[in-house]
Write an enzyme that holds these catalytic residues in place. Sequence first.
Site, PDB file in Angstrom:
ATOM      1  N   CYS A  39      -7.177  66.285 -57.997  1.00  0.00           N
ATOM      2  CA  CYS A  39      -6.489  67.556 -57.331  1.00  0.00           C
ATOM      3  C   CYS A  39      -5.803  68.264 -58.578  1.00  0.00           C
ATOM      4  O   CYS A  39      -4.848  67.775 -58.901  1.00  0.00           O
ATOM      5  CB  CYS A  39      -5.593  66.892 -56.329  1.00  0.00           C
ATOM      6  SG  CYS A  39      -4.429  68.063 -55.827  1.00  0.00           S
TER       7      CYS A  39
ATOM      8  N   CYS B 150      -2.047  68.680 -57.709  1.00  0.00           N
ATOM      9  CA  CYS B 150      -1.373  67.364 -57.907  1.00  0.00           C
ATOM     10  C   CYS B 150      -1.028  67.040 -59.318  1.00  0.00           C
ATOM     11  O   CYS B 150       0.119  66.636 -59.656  1.00  0.00           O
ATOM     12  CB  CYS B 150      -2.091  65.842 -57.219  1.00  0.00           C
ATOM     13  SG  CYS B 150      -2.684  66.363 -55.644  1.00  0.00           S
TER      14      CYS B 150
END
Length: 134
Positions: free
Chosen positions: A29, A32
């Site tokens: 991600c 993230c």
Amino acid sequence: MATVEANESNFESIVTSDIAIVDAWASWCGPCRAFAPTFEAESEKHDDIVFAKLDTEANQGLAAALEIQAIPTLLAFREGILLYRESGALPPTAFADLVQQLKDIDMEQVRKEVAAQNAAADAEAADTQSPTQD
């Protein structure tokens, strides 16, 4: 305090700390990975808060139980009570503000509100289970 790894075996002990912030993330991600330095930097400023990283790929059962549907997702707890849950990375100033708000919250008031909500839910459940007379 550096971040700790959250998993199925230690999650409950993490969130029942006085204050705990959990970052649900995955290695693939992009947002993230971009938020990770912000999370880590804030964790270094607060020895009194548990900052935990929950790898949703390695802990799929826990992620499902928490109903994590988008990442990153931040979950903030005080004394085991979920006070904040939001998907998306926060900018550093917004994250620092969230941390301060968690520290400043009146937990006595929160516990009263939770007790009132639980009482209302119990009363509603009792009403739906009692037989009706025609």
